[in-house]
Design an enzyme around this catalytic site. Sequence first.
Site, PDB file in Angstrom:
ATOM      1  CG  HIS A 126      49.551  66.181 -37.561  1.00  0.00           C
ATOM      2  ND1 HIS A 126      50.462  65.642 -36.684  1.00  0.00           N
ATOM      3  CD2 HIS A 126      49.780  67.509 -37.570  1.00  0.00           C
ATOM      4  CE1 HIS A 126      51.212  66.607 -36.180  1.00  0.00           C
ATOM      5  NE2 HIS A 126      50.818  67.748 -36.702  1.00  0.00           N
ATOM      6  CD  GLU A 185      49.609  62.172 -36.618  1.00  0.00           C
ATOM      7  OE1 GLU A 185      49.772  62.089 -37.845  1.00  0.00           O
ATOM      8  OE2 GLU A 185      50.167  63.038 -35.923  1.00  0.00           O
ATOM      9  CB  CYS A 229      54.075  67.722 -38.242  1.00  0.00           C
ATOM     10  SG  CYS A 229      53.751  69.426 -37.750  1.00  0.00           S
ATOM     11  CB  SER A 234      42.092  46.787 -10.307  1.00  0.00           C
ATOM     12  OG  SER A 234      41.872  46.768 -11.712  1.00  0.00           O
ATOM     13  N   GLY A 235      39.543  44.605 -10.925  1.00  0.00           N
ATOM     14  CA  GLY A 235      38.193  44.629 -11.493  1.00  0.00           C
ATOM     15  C   GLY A 235      38.198  45.306 -12.852  1.00  0.00           C
ATOM     16  N   GLY A 236      39.299  45.973 -13.194  1.00  0.00           N
ATOM     17  CA  GLY A 236      39.392  46.682 -14.469  1.00  0.00           C
ATOM     18  C   GLY A 236      39.796  45.750 -15.606  1.00  0.00           C
ATOM     19  CB  VAL A 237      39.862  46.334 -19.306  1.00  0.00           C
ATOM     20  CG1 VAL A 237      39.854  45.456 -20.538  1.00  0.00           C
ATOM     21  CG2 VAL A 237      38.659  47.206 -19.255  1.00  0.00           C
ATOM     22  CG  ASP A 238      44.389  47.785 -18.557  1.00  0.00           C
ATOM     23  OD1 ASP A 238      43.644  47.598 -19.537  1.00  0.00           O
ATOM     24  OD2 ASP A 238      44.837  48.906 -18.246  1.00  0.00           O
ATOM     25  CB  SER A 239      44.298  43.712 -13.380  1.00  0.00           C
ATOM     26  OG  SER A 239      42.982  44.006 -13.001  1.00  0.00           O
ATOM     27  CB  SER A 240      39.998  41.383 -15.994  1.00  0.00           C
ATOM     28  OG  SER A 240      39.520  42.118 -14.903  1.00  0.00           O
TER      29      SER A 240
END
Length: 535
Positions: free
Chosen positions: A166, A168, A79, A220-226
């Site tokens: 585009h 993508e 583009c 935090s209980g979230g995916v990333d920190s776990s």
Amino acid sequence: MQQKIIILDFGSQTTQLIGRRVRELDTFCEILPYNKYPEDDSDVIGVILSGSPYSVHDPEAFKVDLSRFMGRLPVLGICYGAQFISHSLGGKVEKADSREYGRAHLQTVDKTNPLFLGFDDNSQVWMSHGDTITAIPEGFKCIASTADVKYASYTNGKDVWAVQFHPEVFHTVQGTQLLKNFVVGICGSEQSWSADSFVDTTVAELKAQLGDDKVILGLSGGVDSSVAAVLLHRAIGKNLTCIFVDHGMLRKNEFRDVMHDYECLGLNVIGVDASEKFFADLAVVTDPEQKRKIIGRDFVEVFNAEAKKIEGAKWLAQGTIYPDRIESLNITGKVIKSHHNVGGLPKEMHLQLCEPLKWLFKDEVRRVGRSLGMPEHLITRHPFPGPGLAVRILGDITPDKVRILQDADDIYIRGLRNYKVKLSGEEARLVLAAGVPANMQNGEIEVSLYDQIWQAGTVLLSTVRSVGVMGDERTYEHPVALRAVTSTDAMTADWAHLPYDFMAKVSNEIINKVRGVNRVCYDISSKPPSTIEWE
Ligand code: XMP
């Protein structure tokens, strides 16, 4: 050495999407601001120039010195990238008679060109530009056109390619094929970037980097920190101590359930119930930004007090992921909401920062979690804001209101997990591309509504009351709003079109079972102009 593709970002909304598509081809890539091309590019195998909100003729348009890489490495302009190459090398870019936006079809395409190998006749592409290329530079040739766009794609036949559409975006049906032709066919990617290879190399790197040092990580209980915790645990075992703070505004039973999950994973976790402190400090506060600031401050205080008890700790680990870090070209530069993530760096402890997921997109984090053998319910959890239900209760916060919201939200989320839908075609492809494990049978997959959407939650409109009737009794209580959105990165989001029979069932169950709620609404706003969270 890890091969990589560089994507130079000229500020388009879809630059991150280019990055994800390249990663889906098992190829490592880095998205850099247009003016940050690296000094040392010995590991770079190709360069992609993104789109941009600017026209090449705007005085403030972003410009790059193409000679930094052109002639040495294969280049693909998308583009604005395509228009910039043309404009810079002596072609012509002019205002289009009408904005070219939406679906188009390649009426002519050179299927022998390496960029278009495997293309079908009339392949659908997605256009989104106000300018158009009216002449290409000398020595270049046109290799694809649509009814309205003569130079939909052009090349110098050697090492420069450009497309005005585009590849993508989802609506360019063979976009992935085109990017594969460029990344693998032209740049020669060995396609060796995978979740398993990431785990192996990262664990080895963490071992070398951390040695016998002690590391603290805020969960935090979230995916990333776990996922960050499990990865670190694999590398350094008991030298990792995790801290999980309960601010009292988590989901129903979340603290207990997640602590149990973490213990099953063998993590060394300190759970801190600090809910009384948070409730006391938030009492009578109604302003959303003030709530966020108080919670952020309290979080840091509680976390630091615990962290100080861990003797000899040298590192603070965080589950920061790539989209958190990408230096995006935010043209307005305004703060909409102040986000607080777990654990501010306790400065006086002189901890060094360790961010093992800092190169990964969300779906890759999930794949890494699976490669590490983590349970599916932890991996597929929706994102949840750091300040928790505090930003989903309008007005002041009390433990009672939190309990009402937890009960309503629990019914909604369990409902989403239990309601199965059958998907086929593009819908199925999107869900599978996001890493949801499902088996294709007769062209269909079965997934839960929960897995089909990016994020869902319930909002307690506790500043509003309305009249209802239950049995023979008049009620005068609060409504809740259900929110569910589809998204790829939370930067933009659309409201999810949940089935009516599902909404009817959830609404009945909430009103019948949750005392204090007598009305259920569904939030049908997209982002922008709304945001995902209400506060
Ligand atoms: P908004 O409401 O800005 O939310 O559209 C975008 C995404 O960010 C999450 N969110 C947060 N995440 N700390 C976080 O870690 C926060 O303070 C915070 N506030 C919003 C939100 O849930 C959505 O996924």
